[in-house]
Each structure stands twice: as C-alpha cells, then as structure tokens.
Design a protein around this motif. Structure first.
Motif, PDB file in Angstrom:
ATOM      1  N   SER A 146       7.718 -14.208  89.573  1.00 63.13           N
ATOM      2  CA  SER A 146       6.883 -13.050  89.239  1.00 63.13           C
ATOM      3  C   SER A 146       7.537 -11.783  89.789  1.00 63.13           C
ATOM      4  N   TYR A 147       7.054 -10.672  89.304  1.00 64.58           N
ATOM      5  CA  TYR A 147       7.666  -9.368  89.589  1.00 64.58           C
ATOM      6  C   TYR A 147       6.556  -8.509  90.172  1.00 64.58           C
ATOM      7  N   ALA A 148       6.647  -8.202  91.459  1.00 67.80           N
ATOM      8  CA  ALA A 148       5.508  -7.601  92.152  1.00 67.80           C
ATOM      9  C   ALA A 148       5.811  -6.171  92.580  1.00 67.80           C
ATOM     10  N   LEU A 149       5.397  -5.254  91.722  1.00 69.73           N
ATOM     11  CA  LEU A 149       5.616  -3.835  91.983  1.00 69.73           C
ATOM     12  C   LEU A 149       4.279  -3.128  92.248  1.00 69.73           C
ATOM     13  N   THR A 150       3.288  -3.377  91.377  1.00 65.04           N
ATOM     14  CA  THR A 150       2.043  -2.600  91.405  1.00 65.04           C
ATOM     15  C   THR A 150       1.184  -2.884  92.650  1.00 65.04           C
ATOM     16  N   GLU A 151       0.606  -1.810  93.150  1.00 66.45           N
ATOM     17  CA  GLU A 151      -0.341  -1.900  94.271  1.00 66.45           C
ATOM     18  C   GLU A 151      -1.552  -1.059  93.900  1.00 66.45           C
TER      19      GLU A 151
ATOM     20  N   ALA B  91      -0.376   2.376  93.955  1.00 67.09           N
ATOM     21  CA  ALA B  91       0.945   2.614  93.333  1.00 67.09           C
ATOM     22  C   ALA B  91       0.983   1.907  91.987  1.00 67.09           C
ATOM     23  N   GLY B  92       0.527   2.624  90.950  1.00 71.47           N
ATOM     24  CA  GLY B  92       0.548   2.078  89.593  1.00 71.47           C
ATOM     25  C   GLY B  92       1.677   2.746  88.827  1.00 71.47           C
ATOM     26  N   SER B  93       1.331   3.778  88.051  1.00 66.82           N
ATOM     27  CA  SER B  93       2.380   4.536  87.347  1.00 66.82           C
ATOM     28  C   SER B  93       3.351   5.160  88.337  1.00 66.82           C
ATOM     29  N   ASP B  94       2.831   5.574  89.476  1.00 66.20           N
ATOM     30  CA  ASP B  94       3.667   6.193  90.513  1.00 66.20           C
ATOM     31  C   ASP B  94       4.277   5.098  91.375  1.00 66.20           C
TER      32      ASP B  94
ATOM     33  N   TRP C  12      -1.185  -6.125  93.478  1.00 66.47           N
ATOM     34  CA  TRP C  12      -2.186  -6.683  92.567  1.00 66.47           C
ATOM     35  C   TRP C  12      -1.729  -6.587  91.128  1.00 66.47           C
ATOM     36  N   TRP C  13      -2.479  -7.301  90.272  1.00 70.74           N
ATOM     37  CA  TRP C  13      -2.155  -7.395  88.854  1.00 70.74           C
ATOM     38  C   TRP C  13      -0.794  -8.044  88.614  1.00 70.74           C
ATOM     39  N   ILE C  14      -0.438  -8.998  89.458  1.00 70.00           N
ATOM     40  CA  ILE C  14       0.891  -9.598  89.344  1.00 70.00           C
ATOM     41  C   ILE C  14       0.839 -10.828  88.430  1.00 70.00           C
ATOM     42  N   THR C  15       1.438 -10.672  87.249  1.00 65.19           N
ATOM     43  CA  THR C  15       1.458 -11.759  86.265  1.00 65.19           C
ATOM     44  C   THR C  15       2.226 -12.945  86.847  1.00 65.19           C
ATOM     45  N   ASN C  16       1.689 -14.140  86.651  1.00 67.61           N
ATOM     46  CA  ASN C  16       2.243 -15.407  87.166  1.00 67.61           C
ATOM     47  C   ASN C  16       2.052 -15.536  88.687  1.00 67.61           C
TER      48      ASN C  16
ATOM     49  N   ASP D 134      -1.846 -15.701  84.035  1.00 64.89           N
ATOM     50  CA  ASP D 134      -2.282 -15.765  85.423  1.00 64.89           C
ATOM     51  C   ASP D 134      -1.989 -14.396  86.042  1.00 64.89           C
ATOM     52  N   HIS D 135      -3.034 -13.737  86.562  1.00 64.69           N
ATOM     53  CA  HIS D 135      -2.835 -12.462  87.260  1.00 64.69           C
ATOM     54  C   HIS D 135      -3.368 -12.612  88.680  1.00 64.69           C
ATOM     55  N   ALA D 136      -2.581 -12.180  89.650  1.00 67.15           N
ATOM     56  CA  ALA D 136      -2.976 -12.446  91.033  1.00 67.15           C
ATOM     57  C   ALA D 136      -2.753 -11.252  91.938  1.00 67.15           C
TER      58      ALA D 136
ATOM     59  N   GLU E 204      -0.321  -1.669  75.909  1.00 67.43           N
ATOM     60  CA  GLU E 204      -0.122  -0.220  76.046  1.00 67.43           C
ATOM     61  C   GLU E 204      -0.145   0.208  77.519  1.00 67.43           C
ATOM     62  N   ILE E 205      -0.555  -0.724  78.397  1.00 65.70           N
ATOM     63  CA  ILE E 205      -0.686  -0.373  79.818  1.00 65.70           C
ATOM     64  C   ILE E 205       0.472  -0.910  80.659  1.00 65.70           C
ATOM     65  N   TYR E 206       0.740  -2.236  80.549  1.00 65.63           N
ATOM     66  CA  TYR E 206       1.696  -2.797  81.521  1.00 65.63           C
ATOM     67  C   TYR E 206       3.142  -2.456  81.160  1.00 65.63           C
ATOM     68  N   GLU E 207       3.983  -2.580  82.198  1.00 64.75           N
ATOM     69  CA  GLU E 207       5.402  -2.183  82.136  1.00 64.75           C
ATOM     70  C   GLU E 207       5.553  -0.695  81.796  1.00 64.75           C
ATOM     71  N   GLY E 208       4.598   0.074  82.287  1.00 65.22           N
ATOM     72  CA  GLY E 208       4.597   1.520  82.053  1.00 65.22           C
ATOM     73  C   GLY E 208       3.691   1.859  80.895  1.00 65.22           C
ATOM     74  N   THR E 209       2.656   2.677  81.165  1.00 68.66           N
ATOM     75  CA  THR E 209       1.692   3.033  80.116  1.00 68.66           C
ATOM     76  C   THR E 209       2.375   3.881  79.032  1.00 68.66           C
ATOM     77  N   SER E 210       1.636   4.095  77.945  1.00 69.45           N
ATOM     78  CA  SER E 210       2.172   4.948  76.874  1.00 69.45           C
ATOM     79  C   SER E 210       2.478   6.356  77.393  1.00 69.45           C
ATOM     80  N   HIS E 211       1.612   6.866  78.301  1.00 73.21           N
ATOM     81  CA  HIS E 211       1.914   8.196  78.879  1.00 73.21           C
ATOM     82  C   HIS E 211       3.274   8.174  79.563  1.00 73.21           C
ATOM     83  N   ILE E 212       3.493   7.144  80.341  1.00 73.03           N
ATOM     84  CA  ILE E 212       4.749   7.079  81.117  1.00 73.03           C
ATOM     85  C   ILE E 212       5.950   6.953  80.181  1.00 73.03           C
TER      86      ILE E 212
ATOM     87  N   ARG F 129       6.162   8.238  77.249  1.00 69.89           N
ATOM     88  CA  ARG F 129       6.372   9.580  76.679  1.00 69.89           C
ATOM     89  C   ARG F 129       7.105  10.474  77.689  1.00 69.89           C
ATOM     90  N   LEU F 130       6.726  10.338  78.969  1.00 72.23           N
ATOM     91  CA  LEU F 130       7.405  11.146  79.994  1.00 72.23           C
ATOM     92  C   LEU F 130       8.884  10.785  80.074  1.00 72.23           C
ATOM     93  N   ILE F 131       9.180   9.492  80.038  1.00 70.62           N
ATOM     94  CA  ILE F 131      10.587   9.047  80.124  1.00 70.62           C
ATOM     95  C   ILE F 131      11.384   9.618  78.954  1.00 70.62           C
TER      96      ILE F 131
HETATM   97  C1  LIG Z   1      -2.216  -7.467  81.767  1.00 68.66           C
HETATM   98  C2  LIG Z   1      -1.485  -6.770  82.876  1.00 68.66           C
HETATM   99  C3  LIG Z   1      -0.389  -7.379  83.469  1.00 68.66           C
HETATM  100  C4  LIG Z   1       0.301  -6.743  84.493  1.00 68.66           C
HETATM  101  N1  LIG Z   1       1.361  -7.389  85.121  1.00 68.66           N
HETATM  102  C5  LIG Z   1       2.020  -6.788  86.143  1.00 68.66           C
HETATM  103  C6  LIG Z   1       3.098  -7.460  86.836  1.00 68.66           C
HETATM  104  O1  LIG Z   1       3.467  -8.586  86.503  1.00 68.66           O
HETATM  105  N2  LIG Z   1       3.686  -6.818  87.874  1.00 68.66           N
HETATM  106  C7  LIG Z   1       3.334  -5.572  88.275  1.00 68.66           C
HETATM  107  O2  LIG Z   1       3.919  -5.065  89.212  1.00 68.66           O
HETATM  108  N3  LIG Z   1       2.303  -4.904  87.659  1.00 68.66           N
HETATM  109  C8  LIG Z   1       1.643  -5.491  86.594  1.00 68.66           C
HETATM  110  N4  LIG Z   1       0.600  -4.840  85.957  1.00 68.66           N
HETATM  111  C9  LIG Z   1       0.194  -3.513  86.420  1.00 68.66           C
HETATM  112  C10 LIG Z   1       0.643  -2.404  85.474  1.00 68.66           C
HETATM  113  O3  LIG Z   1       2.041  -2.267  85.484  1.00 68.66           O
HETATM  114  C11 LIG Z   1      -0.096  -1.116  85.857  1.00 68.66           C
HETATM  115  O4  LIG Z   1      -1.469  -1.326  85.549  1.00 68.66           O
HETATM  116  C12 LIG Z   1       0.425   0.107  85.124  1.00 68.66           C
HETATM  117  O5  LIG Z   1       1.711   0.449  85.566  1.00 68.66           O
HETATM  118  C13 LIG Z   1      -0.498   1.326  85.281  1.00 68.66           C
HETATM  119  O6  LIG Z   1      -0.857   1.516  86.599  1.00 68.66           O
HETATM  120  P1  LIG Z   1      -2.423   1.712  87.009  1.00 68.66           P
HETATM  121  O7  LIG Z   1      -3.187   0.602  86.376  1.00 68.66           O
HETATM  122  O8  LIG Z   1      -2.485   1.850  88.469  1.00 68.66           O
HETATM  123  O9  LIG Z   1      -2.849   3.036  86.289  1.00 68.66           O
HETATM  124  P2  LIG Z   1      -2.629   4.552  86.814  1.00 68.66           P
HETATM  125  O10 LIG Z   1      -1.213   4.742  87.215  1.00 68.66           O
HETATM  126  O11 LIG Z   1      -3.686   4.885  87.784  1.00 68.66           O
HETATM  127  O12 LIG Z   1      -2.866   5.353  85.468  1.00 68.66           O
HETATM  128  C14 LIG Z   1      -4.168   5.603  84.946  1.00 68.66           C
HETATM  129  C15 LIG Z   1      -4.008   6.522  83.732  1.00 68.66           C
HETATM  130  O13 LIG Z   1      -3.388   7.743  84.140  1.00 68.66           O
HETATM  131  C16 LIG Z   1      -2.207   7.966  83.364  1.00 68.66           C
HETATM  132  N5  LIG Z   1      -1.188   8.616  84.185  1.00 68.66           N
HETATM  133  C17 LIG Z   1      -0.740   8.269  85.417  1.00 68.66           C
HETATM  134  N6  LIG Z   1       0.228   9.108  85.816  1.00 68.66           N
HETATM  135  C18 LIG Z   1       0.405  10.003  84.817  1.00 68.66           C
HETATM  136  C19 LIG Z   1       1.271  11.127  84.621  1.00 68.66           C
HETATM  137  N7  LIG Z   1       2.177  11.497  85.519  1.00 68.66           N
HETATM  138  N8  LIG Z   1       1.170  11.824  83.444  1.00 68.66           N
HETATM  139  C20 LIG Z   1       0.275  11.456  82.499  1.00 68.66           C
HETATM  140  N9  LIG Z   1      -0.569  10.395  82.627  1.00 68.66           N
HETATM  141  C21 LIG Z   1      -0.497   9.682  83.766  1.00 68.66           C
HETATM  142  C22 LIG Z   1      -1.755   6.580  82.930  1.00 68.66           C
HETATM  143  O14 LIG Z   1      -0.916   6.645  81.784  1.00 68.66           O
HETATM  144  C23 LIG Z   1      -3.089   5.921  82.654  1.00 68.66           C
HETATM  145  O15 LIG Z   1      -3.543   6.309  81.384  1.00 68.66           O
HETATM  146  C24 LIG Z   1      -0.105  -5.465  84.928  1.00 68.66           C
HETATM  147  C25 LIG Z   1      -1.205  -4.833  84.307  1.00 68.66           C
HETATM  148  C26 LIG Z   1      -1.889  -5.468  83.288  1.00 68.66           C
HETATM  149  C27 LIG Z   1      -3.065  -4.779  82.647  1.00 68.66           C
END
Ligand SMILES: Cc1cc2nc3c(=O)[nH]c(=O)nc-3n(C[C@H](O)[C@H](O)[C@H](O)COP(=O)(O)OP(=O)(O)OC[C@H]3O[C@@H](n4cnc5c(N)ncnc54)[C@H](O)[C@@H]3O)c2cc1C
Length: 370
Positions: free
Chosen positions: A115-120, A123-126, A144-148, A193-195, A343-351, A353-355
């Motif tokens: 598994s690949y554990a980045l999100t906290e 610390a989501g998008s950031d 959290w949200w760590i697949t597998n 599996d998300h853990a 549209e959320i994981y591995e970087g949301t659509s917003h992220i 667009r920023l890239i």
């Molecule tokens: C099904 C699933 C599987 C996942 N698996 C993994 C995994 O295996 N490993 C792992 O590490 N993570 C995993 N994640 C976590 C996932 O990568 C994060 O949920 C995602 O990166 C977004 O982070 P956040 O949920 O904290 O949202 P936030 O970062 O809080 O974002 C909330 C909203 O704000 C927007 N936003 C944030 N910053 C900006 C900005 N600068 N400009 C414009 N809009 C912005 C976002 O686009 C979003 O719409 C998983 C998530 C899901 C749902």
C-alpha cells in the motif's frame, strides 16, 4: 499484440471479477481470491520487467488491463493501480536492487500486498503538510484512507525527516502497519480495503534516499494516475454499453427509447467523450513510455478528463436506464458511485487542473529573482 492482451484481460474480468463485483460492493468484502486469480493469469504487474516477475509490457500495452478491469469493477482495478502503479513502480524507480528483488516478484504473484500511505487527516491535497515524523528511521504518526491498508504486508509511508516542506519528506518501507479497516460505508469502491495506519516509533527502511520523499511520491502518482485514467475509460465503456443495450430494447410512447432524438444525443455524447478519453489516455501512456517531459502534464490531463467524463457518462447512463438505473440490479449505479471517488483520489480534479496550468504558465520569474 495489444488485442490479445485486451482479450486476455477481458476474459479474466468476465470470469473472475464481474461475477463477484455486486456482492463485494453490497457486503464490503475485499476478494483476495479474485485478485489471486488475476495474478495467476499474469495480469498483476504485467508492466513490470520480466526479471522481477512482470510481463514486460509497455505502459501503452498495459492500459488494456486497467481498462478491462475498470469496466468490470473499479475496486479491483483500484487494487491493481495501487499494487502496481503506485507501490511496484515506486520500488522499481527508487528501490535498491535488494529491495526490488525482495518485493517485486511477490507483488506480481500476490504473495505480498503493498500500500501507498501518503494521506493524513491534515494532509490531503497538501501533501507537504505531512505530520508523520521519522527520527532514526522510526516513524510516529497516523495515515488514513490507505487503500489495501489492512491487508497489506508492507506500505510505502511518507514521513517528515526535516523542516523543509518538500525536501523534509522521506519515503520508508514499513512492515508493521498497525492497521484498522475504516468502518464507515464509503459511497463507492466498497470492494476495496481502506484503512487507517498508526505508527509509534515504528521501524522503517528508507526508500530512495533521505529527503527524496516528495519525488518518490510524485513519480508514483504519475504511474498511478495513468491507471486511474485508464480505469475510468473502462468504467465509461461499461456505462455506454449498458445505455445502448437498454435504449435498443426498452419501448415507450410506442417506439424504442433509442429512436428519440434526445436519447440519441445522450448516446452520441457518451460515445464521443469515450473516444476522446481513450485517445488522451493513450497519448499520456505513449509519452510516459518515451520518457517525455510532457508526460507529467498530459497524465494529469488524462486523469482529469477521463474521470470527469466517466462520471458524466455514469450519470447519463443512469438516467437513460430510468428507475432500473437507480437500483443495484444493474451495475450502472455502482459505476456512478465509484466514478465519484476516481475524481478524488490520486489528486482531485482541482489539483490536476493546478498541475496542468502551472506547468503551462511556469513560475513567476520576478518572484524567483527576489
Ligand atoms: C477511495 C479512496 C482511496 C484512497 N486511497 C488512498 C491511498 O491509497 N493512499 C493515500 O495516501 N491516500 C488515499 N486516498 C486519499 C486521497 O488521495 C485524498 O482524499 C485526496 O488527495 C484529497 O484529499 P482530502 O480528502 O484531504 O481533501 P482536501 O485536500 O481537504 O480537499 C477538499 C476539497 O478542496 C479542494 N482543494 C484543496 N486544495 C485546493 C487548492 N489548492 N485549490 C483548489 N482546490 C483545492 C480539493 O480539490 C477538494 O475538492 C484515497 C481516497 C479515496 C476517496
């Protein structure tokens, strides 16, 4: 060559994945047996070099596997994206020879799950806001949200080893995961599996060198995003197929739904966006295979466009199926829920667009000069 890989992947998806998908979704069951069956057919890690147990396929050839699995079940495709696109590729790109030999063959055969554990929580998008720390290769923190996560034998964990936002991040291989499967019933990807992972002075082994964690993370995401994008193409195809089949058979007002022009417009849009997605994903894979510097931006475009198009396609297909689309008798309802997650994981659509925009516009030279 490409067709035969597609055929193999499709046969395996129809034989193993589709029959299990509805129950896995309903009961939130992680079907390891299904994944083992795919591994026995050489469909897990097929893009890794043969010397490490893979099939030696190019990224472009490998898209077919992601697409066919995505057409069947996003949870299964998501597993392979993490196992191969994120974990194995990070090891391949950044691991020592000993680390590669230790883990890669096992990831392909499914003797090991990664598994690949980045999100906290903070610390989501950031991603540079990671608060998990590592001192003397001992990690303390929470992911959290760590697949597998709760089925994994090891994780690539990103932790802070210094104060610099980017340069203070390091990747570690960690086997003591202290994982807790997440309880809440997610909207989609319910067969995954998300853990949450908890670390307290937990030993880790550096992957790729101290302070290189940001590069390891981003390199992995480029591979992973290609997998998500190709999976979205598969999901989109499944929605188009379901919609066409339905509007050919269902009659209202004395004719087939498919003979109404408004319905034809929806079908045409679904099909056109699918071709656009597939072409963009193939272009991203070609650029990755060529090692082209544009690959990073175009991969983000592919992830952005394909996942949003798949989400629109699932919504349109659901509407075309009427009430039948709204229950789980047909898989379109599951595809609709799964597409939102993509549209959320591995970087949301917003992220994404920023890239894309930052890559095109470039850094402000005046700010740089200060
Ligand atoms: C099904 C699933 C599987 C996942 N698996 C993994 C995994 O295996 N490993 C792992 O590490 N993570 C995993 N994640 C976590 C996932 O990568 C994060 O949920 C995602 O990166 C977004 O982070 P956040 O949920 O904290 O949202 P936030 O970062 O809080 O974002 C909330 C909203 O704000 C927007 N936003 C944030 N910053 C900006 C900005 N600068 N400009 C414009 N809009 C912005 C976002 O686009 C979003 O719409 C998983 C998530 C899901 C749902």
């Amino acid at each position: 060559m490409t067709e035969s890989i597609r055929e193999r992947a499709r046969r395996a998806a129809e034989r193993y994945v589709i029959p299990a998908a509805r129950e896995a979704d309903e009961k939130r069951v992680f079907r390891r047996d299904v994944l083992e069956a795919l591994a026995s057919e050489g469909l897990v890690g097929a893009c890794l070099p043969k010397e490490y147990g893979g099939g030696g396929l190019s990224n472009r050839e490998h898209l077919c596997i992601y697409e066919e699995l995505g057409r069947a079940d996003a949870s299964v495709r998501g597993f392979v994206t993490v196992q191969v696109g994120l974990v194995a590729q990070c090891l391949l790109d950044w691991g020592s020879e000993e680390q590669k030999q230790r883990w890669l063959p096992k990831l392909c055969s499914l003797e090991a799950i990664g598994s690949y554990a980045l999100t906290e929580p903070e610390a989501g998008s950031d991603v540079c806001a990671v608060q998990t720390t590592a001192t003397d290769n001992k990690l303390t923190g929470h992911k959290w949200w760590i697949t597998n996560g709760s089925v994994a034998d090891f994780a690539i964990v990103f932790a802070r080893t210094g104060p610099d936002r980017r340069g203070g991040l390091t990747a570690f291989l960690v086997t003591e995961l202290n994982a807790e499967r997440m309880d809440a019933a997610e909207l989609g990807h319910r067969g995954s599996d998300h853990a949450e992972l908890h670390f307290k002075e937990t030993p880790g082994e550096v992957l790729g060198g101290e302070g290189r964690g940001f590069e390891v993370a981003m390199g992995g995401l480029d591979h992973g995003r290609l997998g998500v994008a190709a999976g979205a193409v598969g999901l989109h195809q499944a929605c188009l197929d379901a919609a066409v089949e339905h509007v050919r058979g269902r009659r209202q007002f004395g004719k087939r739904l498919g003979d109404f022009q408004l319905v034809q417009g929806d079908v045409a849009d679904l099909a056109t966006e699918l071709e656009a997605s597939r072409a963009l994903v193939e272009r991203a894979a070609d650029l990755q295979d060529a090692g082209d510097p544009e690959a990073h931006r175009v991969t983000s475009m592919a992830k952005l466009y394909a996942t949003e198009a798949a989400s629109r396609a699932a919504g349109k297909a659901l509407l075309l199926l009427g009430a039948r689309g709204y229950n789980n008798e047909f898989p379109v309802e599951r595809h609709y829920r799964d597409a939102k997650g993509m549209e959320i994981y591995e970087g949301t659509s917003h992220i994404q667009r920023l890239i894309i925009a930052r890559d095109l516009i470039g850094p402000d030279p005046e700010r740089k000069a200060k």
